[in-house]
Enzyme design. Structure first.
Site, PDB file in Angstrom:
ATOM      1  N   THR A  11     -15.656   3.097  -2.005  1.00  0.00           N
ATOM      2  CA  THR A  11     -15.046   4.351  -2.483  1.00  0.00           C
ATOM      3  C   THR A  11     -13.529   4.253  -2.628  1.00  0.00           C
ATOM      4  O   THR A  11     -12.901   5.140  -3.180  1.00  0.00           O
ATOM      5  CB  THR A  11     -15.358   5.494  -1.493  1.00  0.00           C
ATOM      6  OG1 THR A  11     -14.872   5.094  -0.195  1.00  0.00           O
ATOM      7  CG2 THR A  11     -16.848   5.765  -1.431  1.00  0.00           C
ATOM      8  N   GLY A  12     -12.945   3.172  -2.132  1.00  0.00           N
ATOM      9  CA  GLY A  12     -11.485   3.002  -2.229  1.00  0.00           C
ATOM     10  C   GLY A  12     -11.076   2.604  -3.631  1.00  0.00           C
ATOM     11  O   GLY A  12     -11.933   2.268  -4.463  1.00  0.00           O
ATOM     12  N   CYS A 129      -1.086  -8.078  -2.825  1.00  0.00           N
ATOM     13  CA  CYS A 129      -0.898  -7.896  -4.273  1.00  0.00           C
ATOM     14  C   CYS A 129       0.428  -8.472  -4.753  1.00  0.00           C
ATOM     15  O   CYS A 129       0.483  -9.199  -5.756  1.00  0.00           O
ATOM     16  CB  CYS A 129      -1.007  -6.426  -4.654  1.00  0.00           C
ATOM     17  SG  CYS A 129      -0.332  -5.294  -3.462  1.00  0.00           S
ATOM     18  N   SER A 159       0.165   3.206  -5.789  1.00  0.00           N
ATOM     19  CA  SER A 159      -1.271   2.886  -5.684  1.00  0.00           C
ATOM     20  C   SER A 159      -1.500   1.740  -4.697  1.00  0.00           C
ATOM     21  O   SER A 159      -2.623   1.487  -4.273  1.00  0.00           O
ATOM     22  CB  SER A 159      -1.849   2.500  -7.045  1.00  0.00           C
ATOM     23  OG  SER A 159      -1.059   1.457  -7.612  1.00  0.00           O
ATOM     24  N   GLY A 160      -0.434   1.077  -4.316  1.00  0.00           N
ATOM     25  CA  GLY A 160      -0.537   0.082  -3.237  1.00  0.00           C
ATOM     26  C   GLY A 160      -1.044   0.722  -1.953  1.00  0.00           C
ATOM     27  O   GLY A 160      -1.630   0.057  -1.103  1.00  0.00           O
ATOM     28  N   LYS A 207       4.457 -10.522   5.061  1.00  0.00           N
ATOM     29  CA  LYS A 207       3.270 -11.014   4.343  1.00  0.00           C
ATOM     30  C   LYS A 207       3.703 -11.876   3.156  1.00  0.00           C
ATOM     31  O   LYS A 207       3.192 -12.970   2.933  1.00  0.00           O
ATOM     32  CB  LYS A 207       2.436  -9.834   3.817  1.00  0.00           C
ATOM     33  CG  LYS A 207       1.590  -9.121   4.846  1.00  0.00           C
ATOM     34  CD  LYS A 207       0.917  -7.894   4.211  1.00  0.00           C
ATOM     35  CE  LYS A 207       0.252  -7.014   5.251  1.00  0.00           C
ATOM     36  NZ  LYS A 207      -0.246  -5.736   4.668  1.00  0.00           N
ATOM     37  N   ARG A 228       9.167   0.822  -2.076  1.00  0.00           N
ATOM     38  CA  ARG A 228       8.194   1.712  -2.714  1.00  0.00           C
ATOM     39  C   ARG A 228       8.920   2.559  -3.738  1.00  0.00           C
ATOM     40  O   ARG A 228       9.971   3.137  -3.448  1.00  0.00           O
ATOM     41  CB  ARG A 228       7.529   2.614  -1.665  1.00  0.00           C
ATOM     42  CG  ARG A 228       6.402   3.453  -2.219  1.00  0.00           C
ATOM     43  CD  ARG A 228       5.198   2.632  -2.558  1.00  0.00           C
ATOM     44  NE  ARG A 228       4.464   2.186  -1.361  1.00  0.00           N
ATOM     45  CZ  ARG A 228       3.573   1.224  -1.351  1.00  0.00           C
ATOM     46  NH1 ARG A 228       3.313   0.559  -2.470  1.00  0.00           N
ATOM     47  NH2 ARG A 228       2.942   0.878  -0.244  1.00  0.00           N
ATOM     48  N   HIS A 235       3.208  -3.315  -9.864  1.00  0.00           N
ATOM     49  CA  HIS A 235       4.287  -3.792  -8.995  1.00  0.00           C
ATOM     50  C   HIS A 235       5.237  -4.668  -9.821  1.00  0.00           C
ATOM     51  O   HIS A 235       4.792  -5.467 -10.661  1.00  0.00           O
ATOM     52  CB  HIS A 235       3.723  -4.642  -7.859  1.00  0.00           C
ATOM     53  CG  HIS A 235       3.023  -3.889  -6.769  1.00  0.00           C
ATOM     54  ND1 HIS A 235       2.987  -2.508  -6.682  1.00  0.00           N
ATOM     55  CD2 HIS A 235       2.329  -4.348  -5.703  1.00  0.00           C
ATOM     56  CE1 HIS A 235       2.296  -2.151  -5.603  1.00  0.00           C
ATOM     57  NE2 HIS A 235       1.883  -3.243  -4.986  1.00  0.00           N
TER      58      HIS A 235
HETATM   59  C1  2RA Z   1       1.166  -1.978  -0.861  1.00  0.00           C
HETATM   60  N1  2RA Z   1       0.850  -4.392  -0.935  1.00  0.00           N
HETATM   61  O1  2RA Z   1       1.618  -2.080  -2.005  1.00  0.00           O
HETATM   62  C2  2RA Z   1       0.591  -3.188  -0.146  1.00  0.00           C
HETATM   63  C3  2RA Z   1      -0.871  -3.028   0.149  1.00  0.00           C
HETATM   64  N2  2RA Z   1      -1.648  -2.915  -1.021  1.00  0.00           N
HETATM   65  O2  2RA Z   1       1.116  -0.903  -0.248  1.00  0.00           O
END
Ligand code: 2RA
Length: 327
Positions: A11-12, A129, A159-160, A207, A228, A235
Site C-alpha cells: 500500500t506504500g 534513492c 515523496s521520499g 547512507k 528536503r 531528486h
Molecule cells: C528520502 N531517501 O528521500 C529518503 C528515503 N526515501 O526521504
C-alpha cells in the site's frame, strides 16, 4: 519460465509503483500476492486486469512459495521477515536500509555493479534513492579518471517520505497543523532528512557516503548535505568530483551520450524534476570542470526517486537475476 512474486508493503508509494513497473515491463509473473499491515487486510488491489485482496503479513505468509519477494515496508519489517523468506529459498529484494551495509549482502544498482550478484544472494539490498541516481554517472567517471573525492548536495522531493511527505506539501500550503515534518516544507526547504547522528551528519547523508563506497567498491573521501525541497517527485543532486587523473571533458561527454542508462543534457542545458517524473533513466546536465581543483568535474543529476530511485531499480535487479540464470 514465469515467477511467483510477493509484494511486501503493497500500500506504500514504492509498493504501488512496484506493481506499475512489473506490469509496464511485462515481468514474467506466474502468480502475485500482496502483503501489508493488518489495517489494509482485505483491501482490493488491481493488477493486470484482475482484483486481488491484500493479505496481512505474517510469519507464515511465505509458506505457499515464491520466487521473489519485493519489500518496501520499512526496516523493522525487513529485519523481521526478510530472513524468513530467504530461508524458504525466496529471493528478497529489499528497499529499506536494514540490510544495505551488512557484510555479505549485495547492494546493487544493476548498471553499476550487477556483477557482484551470485546464486548465493538471497537477500539483496536496493540502495537509497539518492545513492542510486548518483552512482550511475559516477561509475563512468571512476572508470575513466579514478575518483578520489565526492561532495554531494541533494535537493530531495517530499515523496521520499512517501504519501505523508506529499500530504505535508499540501498541509503547508493550507497552513494546517499536525505536520509530518518538523517544519512546513511549503515555500521552504530544510537540510534535514532522517535523524541526526553524533557527527552532526544526518542518516540520509551517511547512507549516501557509505552506500556510494560499497557500490563503487572503493574508499573515497565523501561528504554530503541532503536537503528536503518542496517538490513532489524527483531528486536532484549537485555532485562535485575530484579524480586522480586529468579530466577529459569531451571523453566524458561522449561516454554519457553513448550510455543508454543516462539522458545527457549538452552544454548549459539541464534536467529538472518535472523532466523525470515517470522516467526510469538518470538525467545528467551542467557538466563542467571544477576550476577550483586540479582534476575536478561538477555535474547535476536528476531522477524519479520513486521509480529509478526505488521500484524500477528493484525490478531491474530481479530481471538481471533471471537473465543471468541466478534464480
Ligand atoms: C528520502 N531517501 O528521500 C529518503 C528515503 N526515501 O526521504
Amino acid at each position: 519460465r514465469k515467477y511467483r512474486v510477493a509484494i511486501v508493503g503493497a500500500t506504500g508509494m514504492v509498493g504501488q509503483t512496484f506493481i506499475e513497473v512489473l506490469k509496464e515491463r511485462q515481468f514474467p509473473i506466474e502468480s502475485i500476492s500482496f502483503f501489508a499491515s493488518a489495517n489494509s487486510h482485505g483491501r482490493e488491489i488491481a493488477f493486470d486486469g484482475k482484483i486481488y485482496l491484500i493479505e496481512t503479513l505474517t510469519k507464515s505468509s511465505f509458506d505457499r512459495g515464491f520466487d521473489f519477494a519485493l519489500f518496501s515496508a520499512g526496516s523493522d519489517i525487513s529485519l523481521e521477515y526478510a530472513q524468513i523468506a530467504a530461508d524458504q529459498n525466496i529471493i528478497v529484494i529489499d528497499n529499506s536500509s536494514a540490510w544495505r551495509m551488512k557484510p555479505g549482502i549485495s547492494l546493487v544498482v544493476p548498471e553499476v555493479n550487477a556483477s557482484v550478484l551470485t546464486k548465493n544472494d538471497k537477500i539483496i539490498a536496493n540502495p537509497n534513492c539518492s545513492t542510486i541516481q548518483a552512482v550511475v554517472p559516477l561509475k563512468i567517471i571512476d572508470d575513466l579518471f579514478n575518483i578520489t573525492r565526492i561532495t554531494y548536495s541533494t535537493y530531495q522531493a517530499v515523496s521520499g517520505s512517501g504519501y505523508q511527505g506529499i500530504a505535508d506539501l499540501k498541509r503547508g500550503y493550507n497552513n494546517e497543523e499536525n505536520l509530518f515534518y518538523d517544519k512546513s516544507i511549503y515555500d521552504n526547504c530544510f537540510p534535514h532528512i532522517d535523524d541526526f547522528l553524533e557527527t552532526g551528519y544526518t542518516k540520509e547523508e551517511q547512507k549516501m557516503i557509505d552506500e556510494t563506497m560499497k557500490i563503487l567498491n572503493k574508499k573515497i573521501k565523501i561528504s554530503a548535505t541532503c536537503v528536503r525541497i518542496p517538490v513532489t517527485i524527483g531528486h536532484s543532486i549537485s555532485v562535485h568530483v575530484e579524480c586522480e587523473k586529468a579530466i577529459d571533458l569531451n571523453q566524458l561527454r561522449h561516454a554519457y551520450k553513448e550510455n543508454n542508462d543516462i539522458v545527457f543534457y549538452e552544454h548549459n542545458t539541464y534536467p529538472t524534476p518535472k523532466d523525470v517524473v515517470g522516467n526510469d533513466l538518470v538525467h545528467v546536465g551542467r557538466l563542467r570542470k571544477d576550476l577550483s581543483v586540479d582534476h575536478g568535474v561538477i555535474l547535476w543529476v536528476v531522477a524519479d526517486n520513486i521509480r529509478k530511485g526505488a521500484a524500477t531499480n528493484a525490478v531491474q535487479i530481479a530481471e538481471y537475476l533471471i537473465k543471468e540464470d541466478l534464480v
